[in-house]
Scaffold this motif. Sequence first.
Motif, PDB file in Angstrom:
ATOM      1  N   LEU A 211      58.399 114.819   5.843  1.00  0.00           N
ATOM      2  CA  LEU A 211      58.705 114.635   4.422  1.00  0.00           C
ATOM      3  C   LEU A 211      57.873 113.497   3.849  1.00  0.00           C
ATOM      4  N   SER A 212      57.375 113.725   2.648  1.00  0.00           N
ATOM      5  CA  SER A 212      56.618 112.676   1.982  1.00  0.00           C
ATOM      6  C   SER A 212      57.559 111.589   1.473  1.00  0.00           C
ATOM      7  N   LYS A 213      56.993 110.473   1.053  1.00  0.00           N
ATOM      8  CA  LYS A 213      57.783 109.348   0.553  1.00  0.00           C
ATOM      9  C   LYS A 213      58.566 109.747  -0.695  1.00  0.00           C
ATOM     10  N   ARG A 214      57.951 110.534  -1.571  1.00  0.00           N
ATOM     11  CA  ARG A 214      58.626 110.951  -2.813  1.00  0.00           C
ATOM     12  C   ARG A 214      59.801 111.875  -2.508  1.00  0.00           C
ATOM     13  N   MET A 215      59.614 112.769  -1.532  1.00  0.00           N
ATOM     14  CA  MET A 215      60.704 113.672  -1.166  1.00  0.00           C
ATOM     15  C   MET A 215      61.868 112.903  -0.538  1.00  0.00           C
ATOM     16  N   ARG A 216      61.555 111.922   0.287  1.00  0.00           N
ATOM     17  CA  ARG A 216      62.590 111.107   0.897  1.00  0.00           C
ATOM     18  C   ARG A 216      63.338 110.300  -0.165  1.00  0.00           C
ATOM     19  N   HIS A 217      62.630 109.845  -1.165  1.00  0.00           N
ATOM     20  CA  HIS A 217      63.262 109.088  -2.255  1.00  0.00           C
ATOM     21  C   HIS A 217      64.270 109.965  -3.014  1.00  0.00           C
ATOM     22  N   VAL A 218      63.874 111.221  -3.267  1.00  0.00           N
ATOM     23  CA  VAL A 218      64.778 112.152  -3.956  1.00  0.00           C
ATOM     24  C   VAL A 218      66.017 112.419  -3.095  1.00  0.00           C
ATOM     25  N   ALA A 219      65.811 112.591  -1.785  1.00  0.00           N
ATOM     26  CA  ALA A 219      66.943 112.846  -0.882  1.00  0.00           C
ATOM     27  C   ALA A 219      67.915 111.670  -0.872  1.00  0.00           C
ATOM     28  N   LYS A 220      67.389 110.450  -0.860  1.00  0.00           N
ATOM     29  CA  LYS A 220      68.248 109.266  -0.890  1.00  0.00           C
ATOM     30  C   LYS A 220      69.010 109.159  -2.212  1.00  0.00           C
TER      31      LYS A 220
ATOM     32  N   GLU B 130      68.880 122.578  -0.110  1.00  0.00           N
ATOM     33  CA  GLU B 130      68.493 122.873   1.270  1.00  0.00           C
ATOM     34  C   GLU B 130      67.307 123.828   1.311  1.00  0.00           C
ATOM     35  N   GLU B 131      67.315 124.837   0.442  1.00  0.00           N
ATOM     36  CA  GLU B 131      66.205 125.791   0.394  1.00  0.00           C
ATOM     37  C   GLU B 131      64.900 125.105  -0.001  1.00  0.00           C
ATOM     38  N   GLU B 132      64.973 124.189  -0.985  1.00  0.00           N
ATOM     39  CA  GLU B 132      63.769 123.467  -1.413  1.00  0.00           C
ATOM     40  C   GLU B 132      63.210 122.601  -0.298  1.00  0.00           C
ATOM     41  N   PHE B 133      64.075 121.879   0.392  1.00  0.00           N
ATOM     42  CA  PHE B 133      63.607 121.014   1.474  1.00  0.00           C
ATOM     43  C   PHE B 133      63.052 121.826   2.641  1.00  0.00           C
ATOM     44  N   ARG B 134      63.723 122.923   2.991  1.00  0.00           N
ATOM     45  CA  ARG B 134      63.251 123.744   4.117  1.00  0.00           C
ATOM     46  C   ARG B 134      61.900 124.377   3.785  1.00  0.00           C
ATOM     47  N   ALA B 135      61.766 124.840   2.542  1.00  0.00           N
ATOM     48  CA  ALA B 135      60.484 125.419   2.139  1.00  0.00           C
ATOM     49  C   ALA B 135      59.373 124.380   2.212  1.00  0.00           C
ATOM     50  N   ASN B 136      59.677 123.164   1.806  1.00  0.00           N
ATOM     51  CA  ASN B 136      58.678 122.095   1.857  1.00  0.00           C
ATOM     52  C   ASN B 136      58.324 121.730   3.298  1.00  0.00           C
ATOM     53  N   LEU B 137      59.338 121.720   4.189  1.00  0.00           N
ATOM     54  CA  LEU B 137      59.071 121.414   5.598  1.00  0.00           C
ATOM     55  C   LEU B 137      58.187 122.479   6.241  1.00  0.00           C
ATOM     56  N   LEU B 138      58.492 123.744   5.963  1.00  0.00           N
ATOM     57  CA  LEU B 138      57.685 124.824   6.524  1.00  0.00           C
ATOM     58  C   LEU B 138      56.244 124.756   6.032  1.00  0.00           C
ATOM     59  N   GLU B 139      56.084 124.474   4.743  1.00  0.00           N
ATOM     60  CA  GLU B 139      54.747 124.384   4.179  1.00  0.00           C
ATOM     61  C   GLU B 139      53.990 123.189   4.759  1.00  0.00           C
ATOM     62  N   ALA B 140      54.694 122.067   4.944  1.00  0.00           N
ATOM     63  CA  ALA B 140      54.061 120.884   5.532  1.00  0.00           C
ATOM     64  C   ALA B 140      53.639 121.151   6.977  1.00  0.00           C
ATOM     65  N   GLU B 141      54.459 121.897   7.726  1.00  0.00           N
ATOM     66  CA  GLU B 141      54.107 122.220   9.108  1.00  0.00           C
ATOM     67  C   GLU B 141      52.880 123.120   9.177  1.00  0.00           C
ATOM     68  N   ARG B 142      52.799 124.101   8.258  1.00  0.00           N
ATOM     69  CA  ARG B 142      51.624 124.975   8.236  1.00  0.00           C
ATOM     70  C   ARG B 142      50.363 124.196   7.886  1.00  0.00           C
TER      71      ARG B 142
END
Length: 404
Positions: free
Chosen positions: A333-342, A194-206
């Motif tokens: 989320l990028s395609k690679r991140m979504r693939h990891v989540a799945k 959860e921390e990794e995904f949230r950090a990535n979302l915040l960075e993507a938003e910035r």
Amino acid sequence: MGNSRILRTTNVVLLLTAYQMHWFEKKSQRFRLSLPGVVYVLVLGCIYAACFSRHFDPASSLLNVLNDVSPFLFGLARMQLLLGAKAFAYAVYSSVKSVGAVNTLVESLPTRDRGFGKNEAIVYVLLSSTFGILFCFGLYIAYEMKFELPPLQDAMIGMALFLPHLILAGSVKLYMVLAFLSCCQLKQLKKSVEEEFRANLLEAERDTASTSFTVSPKNSSLDNLDGLKRKLEVLATSFRDFFQSLEHSLILLFAMNGNCLLVGIYSLTYYWNTWHVIFEDRKRRIFYAANASIYACIASDYISLMFVLFLMANERLSFIACLDFFLAQRTSLSKRMRHVAKDLKGVLRRTFDVKFDSLIRFNLSYVTMMTLVQLLIITLIVMFHYLNDEILLLREELSSKDDE
């Protein structure tokens, strides 16, 4: 929470109950076969064989009275004896068979010990609940018996019925402890993911706000998530293999518990109606305490087991819900991140869904259903025998009146 302390305590308990012949080495974090454990099991096996032979002594007054009072109850005692012999032999086999899977699962758990906390206290309660109940009932029965030992032959007959059940119950204790530790590790992995995904979302938003287009995730984030995914796969596979090594022990214990409950409910039903006249007050209290101990010990094991199953299912569903939340963020989320989540979601759905012989799920709902079905069958058996006996008594009364 100190995993090493928990595993060492569990090891000592299982050694004393003769379910395990292995010693837990703190340095290597592995269970290894120990000579004292083997010797202890052999000595206990000889004692059990001597107690087992007492059930076939024609001079035993206890068995003769039991057979005269209730042939059905005598047959149930023999059934418990045969189940116990299988349980004793299988417990030794299961201990050797499961140690490899246990060691693999322990390797997937964190080794760093922390201070004593709430989770560690819960584990010790799960581990000691049944023994605490047995001690309390045993102390009360000993008080009612004025701390006098029963005749040796009667004690050996009782030991032959009780000892295998106590040994095989170690399989439930071992499962509950390692399932609880696995659940805690699953919770920690969920937090890290959860921390990794949230950090990535915040960075993507910035990045989106500053450049007006989505930037690909950093390789470090993907590497961290891949590492967490591998840890989850190892934990899930190890837990599944561990369960498969214990599943037949758990099935056999369910069968023994069912027979014990049938004995307890049947004897209590007939005691209320007829047998109470042959007991004095002190022996009545002893009977009630011994009868209640059956229900209390089995209920303790079932409630503890269902508690652990609830925690595992709840943590698994919470992890899946967390992943679903991030998968819903399609534009962030990028395609690679979504693939990891799945992939993470697939691991949670597949490998933590354990089943008895790949047929019956071992979760809270199915274990509850199995327990209720077991109680229903026991109730029907007791009702059938009770009504059948009442019909026979009525026929005898009518025949005696006709003769008059």
